[in-house]
Design an enzyme around this catalytic site. Structure first.
Site, short mmCIF file in Angstrom:
data_model
loop_
_atom_site.label_atom_id
_atom_site.label_comp_id
_atom_site.label_asym_id
_atom_site.label_seq_id
_atom_site.Cartn_x
_atom_site.Cartn_y
_atom_site.Cartn_z
N GLU A 1 -10.26 7.57 -0.87
CA GLU A 1 -8.91 7.10 -1.24
C GLU A 1 -9.06 6.45 -2.61
O GLU A 1 -9.46 5.29 -2.73
CB GLU A 1 -8.38 6.11 -0.19
CG GLU A 1 -6.92 5.71 -0.40
CD GLU A 1 -6.75 4.57 -1.39
OE1 GLU A 1 -6.30 4.85 -2.53
OE2 GLU A 1 -7.05 3.43 -1.04
N ASP B 1 1.54 4.83 3.42
CA ASP B 1 2.07 3.74 2.59
C ASP B 1 3.32 4.16 1.81
O ASP B 1 3.90 3.33 1.10
CB ASP B 1 1.01 3.27 1.60
CG ASP B 1 -0.03 2.36 2.24
OD1 ASP B 1 0.29 1.71 3.25
OD2 ASP B 1 -1.16 2.30 1.73
N ASP C 1 -10.83 3.98 2.77
CA ASP C 1 -9.76 3.32 2.04
C ASP C 1 -10.34 2.49 0.88
O ASP C 1 -11.46 1.98 0.98
CB ASP C 1 -8.99 2.42 3.01
CG ASP C 1 -7.70 1.90 2.42
OD1 ASP C 1 -6.87 2.73 2.01
OD2 ASP C 1 -7.50 0.67 2.40
#
Length: 507
Positions: free
Chosen positions: A341, A393, A294
């Site tokens: 990401e 998300d 991430d």
């Protein structure tokens, strides 16, 4: 090699005890993936969570979430009974995780299992081997959680006992002695987690399904990592952070965002050959086949805010370790299977780092219809990327279809050649668009296959309530759905090759 997979967090699996776990339903989902010709199962971080229940703020970067330990598996081991499990409430709504009920009741069951496990002779050698192998992080984590519990759940940075906060040797020794039973209980939880997860992963791999695991870029301030390894982070002599993480002011937030995570001391880490990160990635590969990192941009540059600042306005952009970290990781660990990401603001520096690593980035179709030549639409994709309809998300595509403005909706319809006004049909057209991408890997959230709406959203960034709670109801996925997904997978050449076929190609 073209393949596809599904995104579904562990906690979102159906189960009879309040939260998705390593139970029969997890194995059933692997079977569903196999029937659907899916080669990957992407999950969210599986670390222990604290206040807010976010998997991206784990209490330890190396540990597992005890909530995922299957009570049914403990019953099979003779450590619990059905009556003991059924006599406790874990929430009334099958479709939502009730973290309050879990906190009140799950640990009671785990303690019962622990007390019986202590009297077992047959498994003690295996248990001792686990304790020794994982001692680097496990000893500190168990001690941290035991002290934290004795401190009414407060983070280490708020402990009144300065000797414990600063890890004074005498204070630590006294805590280890006075809290020895609680420490052993916490280590038992990690042993059971590790054993059950390895069994599930082995089952998935035997079904030709690989696991994509997600690791956060930062660790939480309230974590065993920040407390036990201050040398990894930018902290002063008093063991308090000098700066914390966030992002600068922008069009959406005049004050920026103050996340509060401790920031890595990259210069110090470089001197140790990035030892802590090497250990972290190595541990992650014990859990996963592929790692999604991430906030990958943080390796290029990061925003540092003075610890005492009230807003992010006072922060400044600093340089991250860049390609040097990944060269060291590869030198010590071998070839890295990583997904970056890289969503958000892509600068030339960000793009160069991604290109230098060779890692695939992410393309999210929902982000692609705000302009005529968006970075995320299919004609901008390359082979070396991973395409998604949406992520954890994002709102599920069925709800997104209703919430975007008329211009974006019209553009999306024309681009994916969808003549359907029915949102369910539109969602499947979006899924088909992802499948036909040249991206090597296509990942679809399960909610999109089921055409679920906003109620099935996993996380809404910027919101502190209602996140990380959605659960799949039992009996919803079917062989008919698996057949439909398999049809798409075959049409767009994403059926995973058998291991022996891959080995021949590698030769």
């Amino acid at each position: 090699m073209r393949e596809s997979g599904m995104l579904l967090p562990i906690f979102s699996l159906p189960s009879r005890f309040g939260i998705g776990a390593f139970s029969k339903e997890a194995y059933d989902f692997v079977d569903f993936l196999s029937k659907s010709a899916q080669g990957f199962w992407q999950i969210l971080p599986i670390g222990p969570t604290g206040f807010g229940n976010s998997p991206y703020q784990p209490l330890c970067a190396f540990a597992g979430n005890p909530y995922f330990i299957s009570p049914e598996k403990l019953i099979e081991e003779g450590l619990l009974t059905w009556d003991e499990c059924n006599s406790r409430s874990f929430g009334d709504d099958e479709g939502t995780v009730d973290y309050g009920a879990l906190y009140e009741n799950r640990y009671e069951l785990l303690r019962l299992a622990y007390e019986r496990f202590r009297d077992r002779e047959d498994e003690q050698e295996e248990y001792k081997a686990f304790l020794e192998k994982e001692s680097f992080w496990l000893d500190d984590y168990a001690l941290y959680m035991a002290i934290k519990s004795s401190q009414e759940g407060r983070s280490w940075i708020d402990w009144e006992n300065e000797s414990l906060r600063k890890r004074d040797k005498m204070a630590i020794k006294e805590a280890e002695e006075s809290l020895s039973d609680e420490i052993s209980f916490i280590k038992f939880q990690q042993y059971e987690f590790d054993k059950q997860w390895r069994s599930l992963r082995e089952y998935a791999n035997d079904k030709n399904v690989k696991i994509i695991g997600d690791i956060p870029f930062y660790v939480s301030m309230d974590s065993a990592d920040a407390w036990s390894h201050p040398e990894v982070f930018l902290m002063d002599e008093d063991q308090k952070p000098t700066v914390v993480a966030g992002c600068p002011p922008d069009a959406f937030s005049a004050d920026g965002q103050l996340w509060g995570n401790p920031i890595y001391d990259w210069e110090g880490l470089k001197k140790s050959h990035y030892d802590w990160w090497v250990r972290r990635i190595k541990r992650s590969y014990e859990f996963y086949d592929v790692i999604r990192i991430d906030h990958f941009h943080g390796f290029c540059d990061y925003y540092a805010i003075p610890y005492e600042a009230e807003t992010a306005r006072e922060g400044k952009l600093e340089k991250g370790p860049g390609i040097e970290l990944f060269k060291e990781l590869e030198k010590q660990l071998g070839r890295l299977n990583i997904i970056a990401e890289d969503l958000g603001n892509n600068t030339p520096e960000n793009e160069k780092l991604l290109a230098d690593t060779g890692f695939p980035g992410m393309k999210v179709l929902q982000y692609g219809f705000t302009s005529w030549d968006s970075y995320y639409v299919n004609h901008r994709h390359t082979n070396n990327c991973v395409v998604y309809t949406g992520t954890h998300d994002n709102t599920p595509t069925a709800a997104w279809f209703e919430e975007i403005n008329d211009g974006e909706r019209d553009f999306a319809r024309r681009y994916i050649n969808s003549i359907h006004t029915d949102k369910g049909q539109f969602v499947w057209d979006m899924i088909r668009e992802a499948y036909r991408s040249v991206a090597d890997l296509c990942i679809i959230p399960l909610q999109d296959y089921l055409c679920l709406g906003r109620e099935a959203r996993i996380n809404c960034p910027g919101s502190s309530e209602g996140n990380w709670q959605w659960r799949l109801r039992s009996g919803v996925i079917s062989d008919e759905l698996a057949s439909a997904i398999r049809g798409l997978t075959e049409v767009y050449s994403r059926v995973p090759k058998e291991p022996e076929e891959e080995e021949k190609e590698d030769e």
